[in-house]
Design a protein around this motif. Structure first.
Motif: not given
Length: 330
Positions: A157-159, A274-283, A285-288
């Protein structure tokens, strides 16, 4: 999926994701600048603190956003953030102590951690291993000039927090005022890195000019950015087309040149992000993303970008999983 066989099968795909369309980290030649004993160079009326004590721009915790961080991430009070340890000013690179990682990416990550009420725990790795560590959850988020692509969105997931930008660099005394379209390079001596996305864009521009009956550009290639800078200074090259962050950093610490145009790193049909990258569906990305929008709105984000000379890469808001670079072969 935790078997040795599964990991072996997954590794080639992850490496492909890491190595394609990925905001490649340019070689940076350290500038020779006047400065003080703490490693704070002075150039063009500005200063850049390159020492380990960064006095970073900070933000306040926002309880309503912090409460949405998944419990398994928030429980230790830390946000584990992955950065490249290879060094690419002004993105991430070692401070003058050769240990502390500094740069625009670390500063933005600090702002996000502040809003989430977490202590930042920086971790460094190779570029390829950042993707493996994010997928496994070892790194809770990666801030490292990662471009959003459609393939990557399958696994992460990306922000978003910056545009993926290329820049046109000319000498300070150049008569060139702007490079924004193919006709602007007709007849010029220009330099670009071989095998790069910007080379593809430049060659396409030159082709359009030839078809329109305009003078072709003279394209010169140099292996090292330091050689490009010498060519600009001597007049052998009139303009250089390369990664905007490295150009902006060089101008900030050395002066003597300026940026006369920018262009999307994704090409003419899409603005790369360019984005912050998190593990998919770990919850996470939205707060980031909400934290990023908070610091965009309160001005802290702008302070960080301006600090590193990247104000022209600002975005108006952080988006979650926006359209990315097309799939390879699509």
């Amino acid at each position: 999926m935790h078997s040795t066989t599964a990991r072996a099968l997954a590794l080639p795909a992850l490496l492909l994701l890491a190595l394609t369309a990925c905001g490649a980290e340019p070689e940076i030649v350290p500038a020779t600048v006047a400065g003080d004993a703490t490693g704070t160079p002075a150039a063009g009326g500005r200063t850049l603190n390159l020492g380990p004590d960064q006095k970073r721009v900070r933000a306040e915790k926002v309880d309503s956003i912090a409460s949405r961080v998944p419990a398994e991430i928030a429980e230790d009070g830390r946000l584990t953030v992955g950065f490249s340890g290879e060094g690419s000013p002004p993105l991430t690179f070692p401070a003058t102590d050769d240990t502390t990682i500094i740069g625009v990416e670390t500063d933005i990550a600090q702002l996000v951690a502040d809003v989430l009420g977490l202590e930042i725990e920086p971790q460094t790795s190779s570029w390829e291993n950042l993707f493996l560590a994010a997928k496994s959850g070892k790194y809770e988020v990666v801030f490292n000039n990662v471009t959003v692509t459609e393939e990557r969105k399958d696994l992460y997931d990306f922000a978003t927090y910056r545009v993926d930008q290329l820049g046109w660099q000319v000498p300070e005394n150049s008569p060139i005022k702007e490079i924004a379209k193919p006709a602007d390079i007709a007849g010029l001596r220009v330099s670009v890195g071989s095998g790069t996305n910007q080379e593809k864009i430049l060659l396409d521009w030159d082709k359009q000019n030839k078809e329109a009956g305009l003078k072709p550009a003279e394209i010169l290639y140099y292996q090292k950015y330091g050689d490009v800078l010498l060519a600009l200074k001597s007049g052998r090259v009139q303009a250089y087309f390369g990664p905007n962050p490295s150009i902006a950093y060089n101008i900030a610490v050395s002066g003597g040149s300026r940026i006369v145009g920018t262009f999307s790193g994704a090409g003419p049909d899409l603005q790369g992000l360019i984005a912050a990258m998190t593990k998919k569906d770990n919850g996470l990305v939205k707060p980031v993303s909400e934290a990023l929008n908070t610091v965009i709105e309160n001005g802290r984000y702008k302070e960080v970008l301006d600090r590193w000379g990247l104000g022209n890469e600002a975005i108006p808001e952080s988006q979650i999983n926006p359209p990315g670079l097309p799939r390879q072969g699509a």
